[in-house]
Write a protein that holds these residues in place. Structure first.
Motif, PDB file in Angstrom:
ATOM      1  N   TYR A  74      39.292  27.051  36.905  1.00  0.00           N
ATOM      2  CA  TYR A  74      39.222  28.183  35.970  1.00  0.00           C
ATOM      3  C   TYR A  74      37.830  28.800  35.970  1.00  0.00           C
ATOM      4  CZ  TYR A  74      38.476  30.548  31.521  1.00  0.00           C
ATOM      5  OH  TYR A  74      38.102  31.447  30.554  1.00  0.00           O
ATOM      6  N   HIS A  75      36.803  27.971  35.888  1.00  0.00           N
ATOM      7  CA  HIS A  75      35.438  28.505  35.841  1.00  0.00           C
ATOM      8  C   HIS A  75      35.033  29.146  37.167  1.00  0.00           C
ATOM      9  CE1 HIS A  75      34.309  27.347  31.806  1.00  0.00           C
ATOM     10  NE2 HIS A  75      34.885  26.174  32.000  1.00  0.00           N
ATOM     11  N   ASP A  94      40.586  26.943  46.284  1.00  0.00           N
ATOM     12  CA  ASP A  94      41.687  27.427  45.450  1.00  0.00           C
ATOM     13  C   ASP A  94      42.231  28.687  46.101  1.00  0.00           C
ATOM     14  OD1 ASP A  94      43.151  27.395  42.705  1.00  0.00           O
ATOM     15  OD2 ASP A  94      42.401  29.444  42.910  1.00  0.00           O
ATOM     16  N   ASN A  98      41.896  32.006  44.012  1.00  0.00           N
ATOM     17  CA  ASN A  98      40.524  32.514  44.020  1.00  0.00           C
ATOM     18  C   ASN A  98      40.199  33.161  45.362  1.00  0.00           C
ATOM     19  OD1 ASN A  98      40.297  31.465  41.479  1.00  0.00           O
ATOM     20  ND2 ASN A  98      38.855  29.849  42.015  1.00  0.00           N
ATOM     21  N   ALA A 110      39.595  22.090  35.365  1.00  0.00           N
ATOM     22  CA  ALA A 110      38.793  23.018  34.565  1.00  0.00           C
ATOM     23  C   ALA A 110      37.857  23.835  35.460  1.00  0.00           C
ATOM     24  CB  ALA A 110      37.993  22.256  33.513  1.00  0.00           C
ATOM     25  N   ARG A 137      37.102  30.792  39.024  1.00  0.00           N
ATOM     26  CA  ARG A 137      37.767  32.098  39.007  1.00  0.00           C
ATOM     27  C   ARG A 137      37.021  33.076  38.106  1.00  0.00           C
ATOM     28  NH1 ARG A 137      43.363  30.786  37.991  1.00  0.00           N
ATOM     29  NH2 ARG A 137      43.099  29.996  40.106  1.00  0.00           N
ATOM     30  N   MET A 138      36.600  32.606  36.940  1.00  0.00           N
ATOM     31  CA  MET A 138      35.853  33.467  36.033  1.00  0.00           C
ATOM     32  C   MET A 138      34.490  33.836  36.619  1.00  0.00           C
ATOM     33  SD  MET A 138      37.652  34.287  33.480  1.00  0.00           S
ATOM     34  CE  MET A 138      36.347  34.974  32.453  1.00  0.00           C
TER      35      MET A 138
END
Length: 294
Positions: free
Chosen positions: A156-157, A62, A65, A153, A159-160
């Motif tokens: 997103y995880h 990504d 990221n 999904a 990145r978090m």
């Protein structure tokens, strides 16, 4: 056969399969180049340019990221280089420059060793511990069996996970002096045999905490349904799945494993780096269905 010739033959047609790591970003309109115009869900037979054998897997799959991670690492490196040590270093801890170098080494180790393990998987079928058909590309899923919605999904995880882990690192560095031990600390001056014994015990303690955390994620229904099931979206795992979890899964593992072990049984700076880099390779190896040490 497991002959070197077979491995080399397979290597020549290796890895558009790794492009499946970026399935979530595949667009429907045709791309400019003929090689990229059609998304293939099977191993290609035609000769492709070298660029088509690699994906952005090496850059975290990504671009945003990747940009965040590079920005943080470059910022830490610049601070350590340009600012006075009295402003950025923490007494009793490794210097900020050393911490920055360690974070660069950890990031590169994850990417390079993962690429190596997956090269072994794709190039040497004799080393696989799962039948090749289990990793066949399907119409709407990747090599590991995840669909487009699940892959989106995971971005997103990822990145978090990146943001929470970097926040944890900086909070520990500036909030818990000595957590990232100085390379010239009292522990580093102990006899080598003592340091090695502490390293082994430390690593066992780290693994012990992470084992029970992982077990809890499986047996506690709430933790399984809301957190850990994401990791098991990959029904046919590859080494790339190691950190593809709910971000709280990764954060919890870091706290009960690496943080707890260093607080309860601290080790010196050089062995701390060795322990963490070894742990990265160990984690990737455990999830590689054709690992080097099998």
């Amino acid at each position: 056969t497991d002959s070197a010739g077979t491995c080399c033959a397979y290597m020549s047609k290796t890895i558009t399969c790794t492009a499946s790591a970026v399935m979530a970003s595949v667009v429907k309109k045709p791309a400019a180049s003929p090689a990229a115009a059609v998304y293939s869900f099977r191993e290609p037979v035609e000769k492709l340019p070298w660029r088509s054998h690699f994906s952005s897997l090496l850059l975290s799959a990504d671009w945003l990221n990747t940009a965040i991670e590079l920005t943080v690492l470059l910022t830490l490196t610049a601070m350590a280089t340009l600012l006075p040590a009295s402003r950025v270093d923490v007494p009793g801890s490794m210097r900020l420059g050393q911490l920055s170098a360690f974070l660069w080494a950890a990031s590169l180790t994850r990417r390079v060793y993962n690429a190596y393990l997956e090269a072994v998987f794709f190039a040497c079928p004799a080393r696989r511990t799962q039948p090749p058909r289990e990793h066949a590309l399907k119409a709407e899923s990747d090599l590991c069996g995840r669909d487009r919605e699940q892959l989106a999904a995971l971005v997103y995880h990822d990145r978090m996970t990146l943001l929470s882990q970097l926040t944890l690192v900086l909070a520990l560095y500036y909030g818990v002096p000595g957590f990232y031990p100085a390379f010239d600390s009292r522990l580093a001056g102990a006899p080598v045999a003592v340091r090695l014994a502490r390293l082994v015990a430390h690593h066992y303690l780290l693994s012990f905490g992470m084992y029970w955390a992982h077990r809890a994620l499986h047996v506690v229904p709430f933790l399984w349904r809301r957190i850990h099931v994401i990791h098991h979206w990959a029904r046919h795992p590859l080494s790339r799945n190691t950190y593809q979890d709910h971000w709280l899964d990764n954060f919890g593992n870091a706290v009960v494993g690496e943080v707890a072990a260093q607080i309860l049984l601290p080790i010196d700076g050089p062995f701390f780096v060795v322990s963490r880099l070894f742990r990265i390779m160990e984690s990737l190896e455990k999830r590689a269905p054709g690992g080097v040490w099998r």
